[in-house]
Design a protein around this motif. Structure first.
Motif, PDB file in Angstrom:
ATOM      1  N   GLN A   1      50.010  19.241  30.316  1.00  0.00           N
ATOM      2  CA  GLN A   1      50.442  19.305  31.258  1.00  0.00           C
ATOM      3  C   GLN A   1      50.215  17.393  31.213  1.00  0.00           C
ATOM      4  OE1 GLN A   1      51.437  19.394  34.483  1.00  0.00           O
ATOM      5  NE2 GLN A   1      50.863  17.199  35.264  1.00  0.00           N
TER       6      GLN A   1
ATOM      7  N   LEU B   1      53.888  15.358  31.324  1.00  0.00           N
ATOM      8  CA  LEU B   1      54.206  14.131  32.435  1.00  0.00           C
ATOM      9  C   LEU B   1      55.072  13.221  31.486  1.00  0.00           C
ATOM     10  CD1 LEU B   1      54.522  13.363  35.028  1.00  0.00           C
ATOM     11  CD2 LEU B   1      51.741  12.939  34.877  1.00  0.00           C
TER      12      LEU B   1
ATOM     13  N   ASN C   1      56.779  21.164  36.275  1.00  0.00           N
ATOM     14  CA  ASN C   1      57.158  20.213  34.651  1.00  0.00           C
ATOM     15  C   ASN C   1      58.341  20.809  34.481  1.00  0.00           C
ATOM     16  OD1 ASN C   1      54.969  18.458  34.358  1.00  0.00           O
ATOM     17  ND2 ASN C   1      52.895  19.819  33.976  1.00  0.00           N
TER      18      ASN C   1
ATOM     19  N   LYS D   1      50.885  22.506  38.309  1.00  0.00           N
ATOM     20  CA  LYS D   1      51.246  22.399  37.103  1.00  0.00           C
ATOM     21  C   LYS D   1      50.969  23.141  36.188  1.00  0.00           C
ATOM     22  CE  LYS D   1      49.438  17.600  38.705  1.00  0.00           C
ATOM     23  NZ  LYS D   1      48.087  16.883  39.019  1.00  0.00           N
TER      24      LYS D   1
ATOM     25  N   LEU E   1      54.956  22.498  29.815  1.00  0.00           N
ATOM     26  CA  LEU E   1      56.068  22.769  29.516  1.00  0.00           C
ATOM     27  C   LEU E   1      56.822  23.356  28.497  1.00  0.00           C
ATOM     28  CD1 LEU E   1      59.118  21.315  30.654  1.00  0.00           C
ATOM     29  CD2 LEU E   1      58.561  19.766  29.450  1.00  0.00           C
TER      30      LEU E   1
END
Lengths: 218, 276
Positions: free
Chosen positions: B161, B165, B65, B146, B149
């Motif tokens: 996650q 996304l 990410n 993953k 972020l």
């Protein structure tokens, strides 16, 4: 001559009977309760309450074994506090200490005793600690610890019932210095409130740990 | 019109520069991916080192990410340049090869003829953005996995996650509108300048000047939100903790209007111009 000797004896008695003792007996009793726990596993939920950090609540598994630091297992990214997970007060008693009774008060029907824990050894990593002991329920309600290198922090304990020694919630409060982040980092053309940024050099933060489902308790 | 669209699509696919452009985008992406990996490690180390006094860190923030987000940051200069070169080529190559004269001898409306190029240019831009989205996410997740972020946007924000996304995908969608604007502008510039080299030079200047003007504060919120060069960063707004949907909709609406305006200017000039 006689008044002088009497005065000296009285002073000696006062000094020895003063609130200062080696280790407070109530603290020793609580420590013995904590020492009786050899290990446990529990579900942990961790919430970061620092005003420049926006992080969702994280979950994991807390694993405690006496003699070792508490471990947290998680699949997520987690900011794990360095302080507050010392369930048996081992870090406070790692080196010789003395205690000084400060006050006793009533709160919500419980008798609370505030004592200072002062290390007598140079090897200790804290300068002074203030513990608030719940004498009625034989457990620690609050602790304020001033470390030598890692600043000061305050820990508040909440318990699920009158008798439990293991907390359901731990709130750790501490100071966090302003993070110096490169302005080009991950935020192209971000507008920065520079005055606000300068005024918030030291921030207070909290970590809230909710601990549930204690199991494998020995 | 359908026949024109098919013809322009065929012309685009036959151009070797189209495939050079696709390869260029992928190559830039790989380079950005590698540099983002090292940049990401370095910056995360700087940020987290200051929290190390109080915390241990479980897990890693240098994941797919973060890499995708850093690719997003880097691509919004390189991608418009490539798109402007390829899309403007739809018209400049016809001027150069003089096939435009032949085409205008056919019973086809000038407006429809140029409009078909605009449509194909827009579709090509969308395909490129989609390719970039799929490859950046695919490569990033495949190599780095993953995770959360972390973004600096009004504070240090962590997104888990699924949310990370979705924000990245929405940012790509918002960025696609800007890419379409640049593509349409390049065709309009091709109408004005006709020559390949001149069009490319002016296109590059357009991008560079837009980037420079973007940083100027005009002292007025209306002006700061009105000029097109201020509208191309709306993709960043998806990384605020509370997504400012109204602001995003306003900026997107304005960039669509600018795109239509650019297209209209191109069509008007082309219609009035003597092709010979």
């Amino acid at each position: 001559m006689r008044p002088i000797i009497t005065t000296l004896l009285l002073l000696t008695c006062l000094i020895t009977s003063a609130q200062q003792t080696e280790i407070d007996p109530d603290l020793l009793e609580i420590k013995q309760r904590l020492d009786s726990i050899k290990s446990f596993t529990a579900d942990l939920s961790l919430d970061v309450d620092i005003n420049f950090i926006n992080m969702p609540k994280k979950t994991g598994t807390l694993i405690y074994k006496k003699g070792s630091p508490a471990q947290i297992k998680t699949d997520d990214f987690m900011l794990v506090p360095k302080r507050g997970l010392d369930f048996s007060l081992e870090q406070l008693f790692e080196h010789p200490v003395i205690t000084v009774h400060r006050e006793t008060r009533m709160q919500d029907g419980d008798s609370l005793k505030v004592i200072n824990v002062i290390p007598t050894s140079d090897k200790s990593n804290f300068s002074i600690a203030e513990l608030t002991l719940n004498i009625t329920k034989k457990r620690i309600a609050e602790s304020k610890i001033s470390t030598l290198r890692d600043g000061s922090y305050t820990i508040f304990f909440s318990f699920p019932d009158r008798t439990s020694i293991l907390p359901k919630q731990i709130i750790i409060q501490f100071e966090v210095e302003r993070i110096k982040i490169p302005l080009s980092f991950l935020g192209k053309d971000v507008e920065i409130d520079r005055k606000l940024k300068r005024s918030e050099d030291i921030k207070k933060g909290s970590i809230i740990l909710d601990i549930t489902n204690y199991r494998d308790l020995l | 019109m359908i026949a024109l669209l098919k013809m322009e699509s065929f012309r685009l696919m036959r151009q070797s520069r189209t495939y050079f452009a696709l390869a260029g985008v992928l190559l830039i992406e790989v380079v950005v991916l590698l540099s983002a990996y090292y940049q990401g490690n370095e910056v995360i180390d700087i940020v987290l080192s200051q929290l190390q006094e109080s915390f241990y860190f479980k897990g890693t923030l240098v994941n797919g990410n973060l890499i995708s987000y850093l690719i997003l940051n880097s691509m919004w200069f390189h991608l418009p340049l490539i798109l402007m070169i390829v899309v403007s080529g739809l018209l400049t190559s016809e001027y150069k090869d003089r096939t435009l004269l032949t085409a205008m001898m056919q019973p086809v409306s000038k407006v429809q003829y140029l409009l078909s190029k605009y449509v194909v240019g827009i579709l090509f831009s969308l395909i490129i953005v989609l390719l970039l989205l799929l490859t950046s996410l695919g490569l990033s997740y495949a190599i780095f996995g993953k995770g959360d972020l972390v973004v600096l946007m009004g504070g240090l924000n962590f997104y888990e996650q699924p949310e990370a996304l979705s924000r990245i995908v929405m940012a790509f969608i918002a960025g696609a509108f800007s890419m379409i604007f640049y593509s349409v502008t390049s065709l309009t510039l091709a109408v004005i300048f006709k020559d390949v080299t001149k069009t490319w030079i002016v296109s590059v200047l357009f991008i560079v000047i837009s980037s420079l003007l973007m940083k100027i504060d005009f002292g007025s919120e209306i002006l700061n939100n009105l000029f097109y060069f201020k509208l191309n960063q709306s993709w960043q707004l998806f990384f605020y903790p509370e997504i400012p949907w109204e602001n995003i909709m306003l900026k997107t609406g304005l960039i669509v209007m600018y795109t239509i305006l650019m297209g209209a200017v191109g069509l008007l000039i082309f219609k009035k111009k003597d092709i010979g």
